[in-house]
Every structure is written in structure tokens, then in C-alpha cells.
Scaffold this motif. Structure first.
Motif, PDB file in Angstrom:
ATOM      1  N   THR A 148      51.746  40.780  52.185  1.00  0.00           N
ATOM      2  CA  THR A 148      50.600  41.679  52.338  1.00  0.00           C
ATOM      3  C   THR A 148      50.665  42.853  51.367  1.00  0.00           C
ATOM      4  O   THR A 148      49.666  43.542  51.181  1.00  0.00           O
ATOM      5  N   TRP A 175      38.482  39.935  46.636  1.00  0.00           N
ATOM      6  CA  TRP A 175      38.604  38.863  47.630  1.00  0.00           C
ATOM      7  C   TRP A 175      39.549  37.771  47.151  1.00  0.00           C
ATOM      8  O   TRP A 175      40.158  37.067  47.966  1.00  0.00           O
ATOM      9  N   VAL A 176      39.688  37.629  45.844  1.00  0.00           N
ATOM     10  CA  VAL A 176      40.689  36.706  45.299  1.00  0.00           C
ATOM     11  C   VAL A 176      42.085  37.224  45.641  1.00  0.00           C
ATOM     12  O   VAL A 176      42.967  36.457  46.042  1.00  0.00           O
ATOM     13  N   ALA A 207      42.818  39.210  48.181  1.00  0.00           N
ATOM     14  CA  ALA A 207      42.990  39.049  49.620  1.00  0.00           C
ATOM     15  C   ALA A 207      43.300  37.590  49.964  1.00  0.00           C
ATOM     16  O   ALA A 207      44.150  37.321  50.829  1.00  0.00           O
ATOM     17  N   GLY A 208      42.647  36.663  49.291  1.00  0.00           N
ATOM     18  CA  GLY A 208      42.922  35.251  49.515  1.00  0.00           C
ATOM     19  C   GLY A 208      44.343  34.873  49.123  1.00  0.00           C
ATOM     20  O   GLY A 208      45.012  34.108  49.829  1.00  0.00           O
ATOM     21  N   ALA A 209      44.799  35.419  48.007  1.00  0.00           N
ATOM     22  CA  ALA A 209      46.177  35.153  47.578  1.00  0.00           C
ATOM     23  C   ALA A 209      47.178  35.717  48.585  1.00  0.00           C
ATOM     24  O   ALA A 209      48.184  35.071  48.897  1.00  0.00           O
ATOM     25  N   ALA A 227      46.597  36.213  51.808  1.00  0.00           N
ATOM     26  CA  ALA A 227      46.493  35.391  53.015  1.00  0.00           C
ATOM     27  C   ALA A 227      47.202  34.049  52.829  1.00  0.00           C
ATOM     28  O   ALA A 227      47.879  33.566  53.746  1.00  0.00           O
ATOM     29  N   MET A 228      47.071  33.461  51.658  1.00  0.00           N
ATOM     30  CA  MET A 228      47.774  32.203  51.387  1.00  0.00           C
ATOM     31  C   MET A 228      49.282  32.415  51.395  1.00  0.00           C
ATOM     32  O   MET A 228      50.033  31.571  51.888  1.00  0.00           O
TER      33      MET A 228
END
Length: 139
Positions: free
Chosen positions: A83, A113-114, A116-118, A120-121
Motif C-alpha cells: 500500500t 487509478w493505475v 491504485a490497481g497496482a 491492490a494487485m
């Protein structure tokens, strides 16, 4: 060793809190003289930031205490480290950095958002690893 884990957990919780605070934030370029971009940033209230930071500190203290009793502090630290990527969301809103590196302002738009996606992944992958290592230990 546990101090390092505690710092990572706290930093990860604070990154998540700042990212939540920055959700409604925006930065606008109002002029671009030779000296660099003139920006105006809009943020949520300081009260919301204070509440989110307080909640993050409480959550990190609880996670550290639980991790010490359950002997899972390294796993929690690895999870929280993913995070920390969310700190990139704060870069376009710093008062001096985007003036020197204007390309960083893309992190205030849809590109965030990319990020945030990274993050989250990364959290999902770390949870999957922890689950598989527990299964391997039970077998």
C-alpha cells in the motif's frame, strides 16, 4: 527487526489514509509561464485528513499489536508495504515537485487509478502467497 516491520505497517496505513483523503482532490494548471506551471489544488477538509490519519494510526497500532501476539508481523509488514505505492498519489499535490517535474501531474488524473490497481494487485498477490504458505505448512 520488529521496529522495521512496525514502521512499514504504519507507513502503509498512512499511505492508504492519504489516498482516501485525496480521492476528491484535483489539481488545475491555471497558467504556464517560462518559470513553470501555475497550479491550483483543491482538497477535502483538514478535519477529514486529521480523522483519516488518526484512524490509520489506531489501525496500525492494532495491527502491530495483533501481529506481535500472532507472530505474523513480517506478513503484515509485507502486506502493508504494497500500500506504500499509494504515496505516489501525493506527488502532484506537493508545492514544489511538480513545478520541477511537470510530468508528475499526470498522477493527479486517471493514471492514479493505475497506481491504485497496482497496489491492490500487490496486496492480493501478498495475500495469495500468505495463504499458500499456510497451506504448505499444514500439509
Amino acid at each position: 527487526m520488529s521496529v522495521r516491520h512496525a514502521v512499514v505497517i504504519t507507513t502503509g496505513c498512512l499511505a492508504l489514509a492519504v489516498a482516501i483523503w485525496l480521492l476528491p482532490a484535483s489539481v488545475h494548471v491555471v497558467g504556464w509561464p517560462a518559470s513553470g506551471p501555475l497550479r491550483v489544488a483543491l482538497f477535502a477538509s483538514r478535519t477529514r485528513l486529521t480523522g483519516l490519519l488518526s484512524a490509520a494510526l489506531v489501525a496500525s497500532a492494532l495491527a502491530i499489536a495483533w501481529g506481535r501476539t500472532q507472530q505474523t508481523l513480517p506478513r503484515l509488514s509485507a502486506l502493508a508495504s504494497r500500500t506504500c505505492l499509494l504515496w505516489l498519489w501525493a506527488l502532484p499535490f506537493l508545492p514544489w515537485l511538480p513545478e520541477r517535474v511537470p510530468l508528475l501531474m499526470v498522477l493527479a488524473g486517471p493514471v492514479r487509478w493505475v497506481v491504485a490497481g497496482a497496489a491492490a494487485m500487490g496486496v492480493g498477490r501478498e495475500m495469495w502467497r500468505a495463504r499458500n504458505s499456510r497451506r504448505a505448512g499444514l500439509s
